[in-house]
Design an enzyme around this catalytic site. Structure first.
Site, PDB file in Angstrom:
ATOM      1  N   PHE A 154       0.541  -1.442  -0.198  1.00 27.87           N
ATOM      2  CA  PHE A 154       0.148   0.287  -0.236  1.00 27.87           C
ATOM      3  C   PHE A 154       0.809   0.988  -0.231  1.00 27.87           C
ATOM      4  O   PHE A 154       0.394   1.600   0.154  1.00 27.87           O
ATOM      5  CB  PHE A 154      -1.080   0.014   1.524  1.00 27.87           C
ATOM      6  CG  PHE A 154      -1.828  -0.927   1.180  1.00 27.87           C
ATOM      7  CD1 PHE A 154      -2.841  -1.389   0.217  1.00 27.87           C
ATOM      8  CD2 PHE A 154      -2.176  -2.235   1.692  1.00 27.87           C
ATOM      9  CE1 PHE A 154      -3.495  -2.459   1.262  1.00 27.87           C
ATOM     10  CE2 PHE A 154      -2.214  -3.236   2.207  1.00 27.87           C
ATOM     11  CZ  PHE A 154      -3.659  -3.477   1.290  1.00 27.87           C
ATOM     12  N   LEU A 155       2.237   1.481  -0.742  1.00 29.87           N
ATOM     13  CA  LEU A 155       2.798   2.065  -0.542  1.00 29.87           C
ATOM     14  C   LEU A 155       2.732   2.813  -2.026  1.00 29.87           C
ATOM     15  O   LEU A 155       2.434   3.150  -2.962  1.00 29.87           O
ATOM     16  CB  LEU A 155       3.873   1.643  -0.959  1.00 29.87           C
ATOM     17  CG  LEU A 155       4.925   0.755  -0.134  1.00 29.87           C
ATOM     18  CD1 LEU A 155       6.041   0.234  -0.770  1.00 29.87           C
ATOM     19  CD2 LEU A 155       5.307   1.087   1.025  1.00 29.87           C
ATOM     20  N   LYS A 210      -5.743  -5.430  -1.614  1.00 27.91           N
ATOM     21  CA  LYS A 210      -5.315  -4.558  -1.813  1.00 27.91           C
ATOM     22  C   LYS A 210      -6.608  -4.015  -3.168  1.00 27.91           C
ATOM     23  O   LYS A 210      -6.732  -2.154  -3.603  1.00 27.91           O
ATOM     24  CB  LYS A 210      -4.582  -5.173  -2.531  1.00 27.91           C
ATOM     25  CG  LYS A 210      -3.865  -4.797  -3.879  1.00 27.91           C
ATOM     26  CD  LYS A 210      -2.617  -3.146  -3.103  1.00 27.91           C
ATOM     27  CE  LYS A 210      -1.948  -2.231  -4.527  1.00 27.91           C
ATOM     28  NZ  LYS A 210      -1.096  -1.297  -4.032  1.00 27.91           N
ATOM     29  N   PHE A 255      -7.665  12.440  -0.487  1.00 32.79           N
ATOM     30  CA  PHE A 255      -8.249  12.090  -2.124  1.00 32.79           C
ATOM     31  C   PHE A 255      -9.366  13.175  -2.604  1.00 32.79           C
ATOM     32  O   PHE A 255     -10.072  12.792  -2.946  1.00 32.79           O
ATOM     33  CB  PHE A 255      -8.679  11.461  -2.427  1.00 32.79           C
ATOM     34  CG  PHE A 255      -7.258  10.414  -1.825  1.00 32.79           C
ATOM     35  CD1 PHE A 255      -6.574   9.761  -3.336  1.00 32.79           C
ATOM     36  CD2 PHE A 255      -6.682   9.750  -0.874  1.00 32.79           C
ATOM     37  CE1 PHE A 255      -5.919   9.422  -3.278  1.00 32.79           C
ATOM     38  CE2 PHE A 255      -5.743   8.964  -0.224  1.00 32.79           C
ATOM     39  CZ  PHE A 255      -4.850   9.032  -2.410  1.00 32.79           C
ATOM     40  N   LEU A 256      -9.861  14.392  -1.681  1.00 31.57           N
ATOM     41  CA  LEU A 256     -10.788  15.719  -2.085  1.00 31.57           C
ATOM     42  C   LEU A 256     -10.210  16.450  -3.229  1.00 31.57           C
ATOM     43  O   LEU A 256     -10.774  17.477  -3.576  1.00 31.57           O
ATOM     44  CB  LEU A 256     -12.082  15.650  -1.120  1.00 31.57           C
ATOM     45  CG  LEU A 256     -12.316  14.840  -0.205  1.00 31.57           C
ATOM     46  CD1 LEU A 256     -13.351  15.845   1.178  1.00 31.57           C
ATOM     47  CD2 LEU A 256     -13.477  14.332  -1.562  1.00 31.57           C
ATOM     48  N   GLY A 259      -8.876  17.872  -9.714  1.00 30.88           N
ATOM     49  CA  GLY A 259      -8.396  18.342 -11.391  1.00 30.88           C
ATOM     50  C   GLY A 259      -8.201  17.207 -11.952  1.00 30.88           C
ATOM     51  O   GLY A 259      -9.839  16.495 -12.793  1.00 30.88           O
ATOM     52  N   CYS A 266      -1.163   1.798 -10.503  1.00 27.92           N
ATOM     53  CA  CYS A 266      -1.723   1.246 -10.096  1.00 27.92           C
ATOM     54  C   CYS A 266      -3.359   1.710 -10.106  1.00 27.92           C
ATOM     55  O   CYS A 266      -3.812   0.943 -10.309  1.00 27.92           O
ATOM     56  CB  CYS A 266      -1.411   1.413  -8.029  1.00 27.92           C
ATOM     57  SG  CYS A 266       0.246   0.701  -7.647  1.00 27.92           S
TER      58      CYS A 266
END
Length: 428
Positions: A154-155, A210, A255-256, A259, A266
Site C-alpha cells: 500500500f505504498l 488491495k 483524495f478530494l 483536477g 496502480c
C-alpha cells in the site's frame, strides 16, 4: 532473517531496501544486469525520495543483488515483486510472474527446509491460483513444506519509503499458521515501533483488499472530479466545497483535490483488472466503469478550456509536469500523455517540462521538444497546461511574462492566479 526479493521495479526495490533497513539480509534478484549493477554499487535504479540513501547505506552488506536464482534456497522467505502488465481487455498478464514463480519452485525442489513464497505483486485470485500452481508443481512438494502467501503493498510513489517504514496497515494472506507467523516475523521490527493495523486473512482475501482499496480511492477521485466539473459550470470553487464535505468523518478530507485525474501504475491498472475479473465471473461493475470513464474525460476538458482562449494550431504550447504525480519520475498512465496526444491532434507544437521525468516521457514522445526549465518551456508559448503539481510551479512568477499569450490552464490548483494571466482552473 534471510530474504529474497525477486523483481527490482518500484515495489521490489523499495521492499528490498526497506527490509534491509529493518535488519534483514536481503538478496535482490532481477534479470536486468544494469539494475543489479546499480544496486550493488549503492545506487537506486528508480527515482524515489529516501531510496538512494537506504541503498547506499546497505549495499554490499545487508543488501546484495544478482541475476541468479541459485541462492534462493538459502533464505526463509522469497518475495515475488514482478510486474503484471495489463492486457487490452484490462485483465492482467500473470505470465512473467508465473515464470518467476516456476523458477523459484525449481530451485527449491529437493530442499528440506520450510520455505515461504510471498506474492507481493498485485494479482487477482485466478492469477494467484496460476502462480501457486507454478510454484508447487515445480517443487513437487506435497507435504506443506512450501507455502504460497500474499502480502499486498500500500505504498504511494513519492512517499514509498516513508509509507513502508510507517505503515497504516499490513495485510498478511496465508493459509498455514506457520506461514502467517513467518510473515509476522518479517515485519516484527515495524510492528514493535508502530501502531499499524495488522490484517491476518487468506491469500485471496488479502489480494481483494488491495484491489478494493485502490478501486475505492480511484472512484473517490473521479467522484470529486465529477463534482468539480459541476461546480465549474456554476462558477463555484470546488475546493471550497471539498473542504466543507471533508469535515464529515464519513467522507474524510483526503483524495478530494479535484483536477485532471489519477494516473500511475496502480489505480488505472487495478481498477481495470478488477472490472475484467468481475466481468469474467458474470458481473459488470457500473460504478467502477464510470470512474474510469470520468478519469479519461478530464484531460479533454482541460484541452477544451485552453481552446476557449487560444487557437493552438501551429502554436507553441507548454505542458508543465510529465510525471503522474510529484516526487517520482514515473510516467505510466500520466495525465500528460493524453494531454500531449490531444495537443498533437490539434497540430500544436508541444514543449514539455518536468524536473525528473523527462527521459521516461521521451520514450512515449521522442519527437516533441523538452525544456530544461519551466521558463524555457513557457517562452513564446500561447498556452500552458499544468498537469503535475510540482512545488516549483507555485513560484513561477515572472516566467509567465515571456509567453506569447499568457493563458494558463491549471489542472492541479498549484499556480497562483494574477492579473497578468488568463487563468483557468479545471474545476474552480
Amino acid at each position: 532473517m534471510q530474504i529474497n526479493v525477486i523483481g527490482s521495479g518500484y515495489v521490489g526495490t523499495t521492499l528490498a531496501a526497506c527490509l534491509a533497513d529493518l535488519g534483514h539480509d536481503v538478496l535482490a534478484i532481477d534479470i536486468d544486469e544494469e539494475v543489479v549493477a546499480a544496486l550493488n554499487d549503492g545506487r537506486a535504479p528508480i527515482h524515489e525520495p529516501g531510496l538512494d540513501d537506504l541503498i547506499a547505506e546497505h549495499a554490499g552488506d545487508r543488501l546484495r543483488a544478482t541475476t541468479s536464482y541459485e541462492r534462493v534456497p538459502e533464505a526463509e522467505v522469497t518475495f515475488l515483486a514482478i510486474q503484471t502488465p495489463s492486457r487490452e481487455d484490462g485483465s492482467i498478464d500473470a505470465a512473467p510472474l508465473a515464470a518467476a514463480a516456476e523458477m523459484t519452485g525449481e530451485v527449491l525442489d529437493g530442499t528440506d527446509d520450510d520455505h515461504l513464497v510471498v506474492v507481493k505483486s498485485t494479482i487477482t485470485p485466478p492469477a494467484l491460483a496460476e502462480v501457486r500452481t507454478a510454484v508447487l508443481d515445480a517443487t513437487g512438494d506435497t507435504t506443506g513444506r512450501i507455502s504460497v502467501a500474499t502480502n499486498p503493498e500500500f505504498l504511494r510513489e513519492g512517499t514509498a519509503v516513508e509509507d513502508f517504514l510507517s505503515p497504516e496497515k499490513i495485510v498478511l494472506g496465508a493459509d498455514e499458521q506457520w506461514a502467517t507467523e513467518r510473515l509476522e516475523a518479517v515485519y516484527e521490527p515495524l510492528l514493535a515501533d508502530h501502531d499499524a493495523h495488522v490484517v491476518r486473512t487468506d491469500p485471496d482475501t488479502a489480494m481483494l483488499i488491495k484491489y478494493a482499496n485502490n478501486a475505492f480511492l480511484a472512484t473517490k477521485i473521479s467522484l470529486i472530479n465529477d463534482i468539480g466539473n459541476v461546480c465549474k459550470e456554476f462558477g463555484v470553487d470546488a475546493y471550497e466545497v471539498a473542504d466543507a464535505i471533508g469535515m464529515d468523518d464519513r467522507i474524510g478530507e483526503r483524495f478530494l483535490r479535484s483536477g485532471v485525474g489519477y494516473g500511475g501504475s496502480c489505480f488505472p491498472k487495478d481498477v481495470a483488472a478488477l472490472i475484467a475479473t468481475a466481468e469474467n465471473q458474470g458481473y459488470t461493475p457500473p460504478v467502477l466503469n464510470a470512474a474510469i470513464e470520468l478519469n479519461d474525460h478530464q484531460p479533454e476538458r482541460m484541452l477544451d478550456l485552453l481552446e476557449e482562449h487560444v487557437d493552438v494550431e501551429g502554436e507553441r504550447v507548454a505542458v508543465l509536469g510529465l510525471a503522474f504525480k510529484p516526487g517520482t519520475d514515473d510516467t505510466r498512465n500520466s495525465r500528460a500523455i493524453p494531454i500531449i496526444e490531444g495537443l498533437q491532434e490539434r497540430s500544436a507544437e508541444v514543449v514539455g517540462y518536468d524536473p525528473v521525468a523527462t527521459e521516461n516521457m521521451r520514450e512515449h514522445f521522442p519527437d516533441i521538444e523538452y525544456a530544461d526549465s519551466p521558463a524555457e518551456a513557457l517562452d513564446g508559448a500561447v498556452g500552458a497546461l499544468v498537469v503535475t503539481d510540482w512545488d516549483e510551479f507555485a513560484t513561477l512568477g515572472d516566467a509567465f511574462e515571456t509567453m506569447a499569450e499568457p493563458v494558463v490552464i491549471d489542472g492541479r490548483r498549484i499556480v497562483a492566479p494574477s492579473n497578468d494571466l488568463t487563468y483557468e482552473g479545471l474545476t474552480w
